[in-house]
Design an enzyme around this catalytic site. Structure first.
Site, PDB file in Angstrom:
ATOM      1  N   HIS A  90      38.537  30.653  53.100  1.00 56.48           N
ATOM      2  CA  HIS A  90      37.102  30.932  53.115  1.00 56.48           C
ATOM      3  C   HIS A  90      36.349  29.852  52.363  1.00 56.48           C
ATOM      4  CE1 HIS A  90      38.761  32.851  49.493  1.00 56.48           C
ATOM      5  NE2 HIS A  90      37.604  32.564  48.913  1.00 56.48           N
ATOM      6  N   CYS A 129      35.414  34.573  41.749  1.00 56.22           N
ATOM      7  CA  CYS A 129      36.128  33.421  42.304  1.00 56.22           C
ATOM      8  C   CYS A 129      35.107  32.342  42.626  1.00 56.22           C
ATOM      9  CB  CYS A 129      36.937  33.818  43.533  1.00 56.22           C
ATOM     10  SG  CYS A 129      35.939  34.287  44.965  1.00 56.22           S
TER      11      CYS A 129
END
Length: 704
Positions: free
Chosen positions: A66, A189
């Site tokens: 991603h 993250c």
């Protein structure tokens, strides 16, 4: 809202390549072919760059590469069910279910929330089984749309917790059972899309299985709702499942902490829960660094931060990122003086626009055994040439001081879109003579300009250009234009006037300035007031002599007093201190000698009303003596280890000793009245002191 996934973005039972790079490129090609990205190569490059930070393979044969990419024009999901599977770095083997999550660099919150919901669904075994059983791309699309439908269960809220019992009998049973343990967690993250929310859900489920109350704050792209300060206050420990820094970490100051990356929280959530409980029971466990200010913040009422709090955060972010430039540049310049002589930064009359250091480096070579230009005050031979090299490098590092200050103030306001306009307005501030004052003002202007432009709702066709072209161009034009046309000259005049006033300080006025700087350095021991004095001092380090170097010596000497004074007091009257404080006192000798004011934080946190005024008295005494004596210092940090860069070492030492004795005497007398001896202090007081016994949270010099 346009669907995140469509049948043309789904590939079933396909061989897309032998490694993860090939799979990511094929999926990026699907997104680009569907008209959702401007180019497959750019999207794949951003996804693989994110993959290089941390592998995205998950247990159970799943991978979720991603990224947020400027190439993405519409938030999208591409899915492949692979045959055979491909290694994405999971411990249990290759992945056969791969989702490429592609978000625009300036994606709106609604799409990011849905992408986060998908990530959370991937921790559910039933959803994974359904993906493996899907008979067609349409079935996969239906499954995905079901889990990302915008309902309250999608995870749009940034904080998740173990649900409370719903029935009266269950509540009665809980009342009779032992009290449940309570912990809090933060997950984050780099992209804030997938691992952030998966880690939160895994930890929540593990806590429920362990019978523990857990509340998680997800600092992700779809927003973050800060934990209630009352929840933080009642928690026994904190888990940081993060791959990036924790925002507003000072809220958790003093709490036992367990920290790891998000992948460990996904793979071993039960282990982390048990480690957090063990840390809560261990008085010697690692604690979240911070001062009493952080603990006070955690107890403050919930709600939006006030203007003063936000401004403080912006400025401290800029200063914190600026400090490494100050350290590198200042110490290199100090070495330049040591090796090259005191004239090394003076202008070279034979070469316009160059000082002796630069002209010497440009006109000689390391292999030519160069000699000095024959000027008094310049050292000859190899050491002299080395001094010239150090000076040139140090001045180059110092050239980034104001741009870094402005750039990261803008970053604190607008996140990454603020960096470019902030750095540029900082450079413009230097070029027009507005200096660090211009950097402060310009960074705030650049940050607000970038944040305003980032909020524009642009058509899908140009949205991909917003973060890489539109925001940098317009925010830079606005902020730097204002600095060059309107603010530069008045700010430059103010800075010149301040410099002239400082250069004229002698006698009584110099003593007054020393007292003020000493009080500031000892007021909050590394906080914003301390940093303001420190930044004020470091901006003049490139000077050859004069008031700026006296100010640097004053600030360093005063900042060394608090740890040394507390160390002396604990050695002279140990019965006034708890065992943990006596241990802190032993460490404070070295911390103080190294100019780490934060070495006194454990004492100030436990007894602020006696310690802080006493330290301010000692710091003001030292500051007054150093300023009146005219001691000069060319290094920004180091304490006793940079005596080589100081003129007037003897008076510096005298001032430091006198201030240390005054501070130690004041705190010893203050503690002798109205407080029990250490052997009568309750055990929880010992624990409180130990809770703040942490190494200073700094990266490069300890002013941070």
């Amino acid at each position: 809202m346009t669907a995140l996934i469509s049948p043309e973005l789904v590939v079933l039972d396909a061989d897309l390549g032998s490694d993860k790079a090939a799979v990511v490129r094929r999926l990026a090609g699907l997104v680009a072919d569907a008209g959702r990205a401007t180019g497959a190569d750019a999207l794949a490059g951003d996804a693989l760059a994110r993959e290089a930070q941390a592998a995205t393979g998950l247990p159970g044969g799943i991978a979720i590469p991603h990224c947020r990419s400027a190439a993405v024009t519409q938030a999208s999901l591409a899915f492949a069910r692979l045959a055979p599977g491909v290694d994405f770095g999971a411990a249990d083997g290759p992945a056969d279910l791969v989702f490429l999550i592609a978000a625009p660099a300036a994606g709106d919150a609604d799409h990011l929330t849905l992408l986060s919901a998908l990530a959370r669904a991937l921790v559910r075994p039933d959803f994974v089984v359904s993906l493996r059983a899907a008979a067609s791309p349409q079935d996969v699309v239906a499954l995905v749309e079901e889990v990302v439908s915008p309902t309250p269960a999608t995870g749009a809220s940034a904080a998740t917790s173990v649900p409370a019992p719903a029935t009266a009998p269950a509540a009665a049973a809980d009342a009779a059972a032992p009290a449940r343990r309570r912990i809090v967690a933060v997950s984050a993250c780099p992209t804030g899309i997938a691992h952030t929310y998966m880690a939160a859900d895994k930890l929540t489920a593990a806590a429920q299985a362990e019978g523990v109350d857990l509340v998680v704050e997800t600092q992700g792209s779809s927003g973050a709702t800060p934990l209630d300060p009352a929840v933080i206050r009642d928690a026994e420990a904190v888990i940081f499942a993060v791959d990036v820094g924790v925002r507003d970490q000072e809220r958790f100051a003093g709490k036992p902490v367990v920290q790891s990356g998000t992948k460990r929280a996904i793979n071993e959530p039960e282990v982390m829960i048990r480690e957090a409980l063990a840390a809560a029971d261990d008085p010697d466990s690692r604690r979240v660094p911070g001062s009493a200010g952080g603990a006070a913040a955690a107890a403050a009422p919930a709600g939006r931060p006030g203007t003063a709090t936000e401004v403080r955060r912006w400025l401290l972010t800029g200063v914190s990122y600026m400090i490494p430039f100050v350290a590198a540049g200042g110490l290199l310049i100090a070495l330049g003086f040591l090796f090259g002589g005191y004239q090394i930064v003076s202008a070279n009359p034979d070469v316009e626009g160059q000082n002796y250091a630069l002209s010497w480096v440009l006109s000689n070579s390391f292999f030519d055994l160069p000699s000095a230009p024959g000027v008094e005050g310049l050292n000859d031979g190899f050491l002299g040439y080395l001094g010239a090299v150090c000076t040139v490098l140090g001045q180059a590092a110092f050239g980034f001081l104001v741009p870094a200050l402005a750039g990261y103030i803008a970053f604190a306001i607008a996140d990454r879109p603020g960096i470019v306009p902030g750095f540029v307005v900082g450079a413009v501030s230097v070029s027009v003579g507005a200096g660090f004052i211009g950097g402060l003002v310009g960074g705030i202007i650049a940050g607000f300009a970038a944040r305003w432009i980032a909020s524009w709702k642009l058509p899908a066709g140009v949205r991909g250009l917003q973060p890489v072209v539109i925001i940098p161009l317009l925010a830079t034009l606005i902020s730097s234009g204002i600095m060059a046309v309107l603010l530069g000259r008045p700010l430059a005049a103010a800075l010149t006037g301040l410099g002239n006033w400082l250069n004229g300080l002698t006698g009584t006025s110099a003593v007054l300035l020393g007292i003020i700087l000493g009080l500031m350095m000892c007021f909050d021991l590394g906080g914003p007031v301390n940093k303001a004095a420190y930044v004020f001092a470091t901006t003049g380090l490139a000077a050859g002599s004069g008031a700026p170097l006296v100010i640097m010596a004053t600030v360093m000497a005063a900042g060394m007093v608090p740890p040394l004074a507390m160390a002396l007091s604990t050695a002279v009257r140990p019965r006034l201190y708890t065992p943990a404080e006596r241990d802190n006192g032993k460490a404070a000798w070295l911390l103080g000698a190294s100019f780490i004011s934060e070495g006194a934080i454990p004492f100030a946190a436990a007894d602020p009303f006696r310690v802080i005024p006493s330290m301010m008295l000692g710091g003001a005494t030292t500051g007054a003596i150093v300023a009146a004596s005219g001691v000069e210092l060319r290094a920004p940090h180091g304490g006793i280890f940079v005596f080589f860069a100081m003129n007037g070492v003897l008076m510096f030492v005298v001032a430091l000793v006198v201030g240390t004795i005054v501070g130690a005497a004041a705190v010893t007398i203050a503690k002798s009245f109205g407080r029990p001896k250490a052997d009568a202090v309750p055990e929880d007081a010992v624990d409180l002191a130990h809770a703040h016994t942490v190494a200073p949270a700094v990266s490069a010099p300890a002013r941070v």
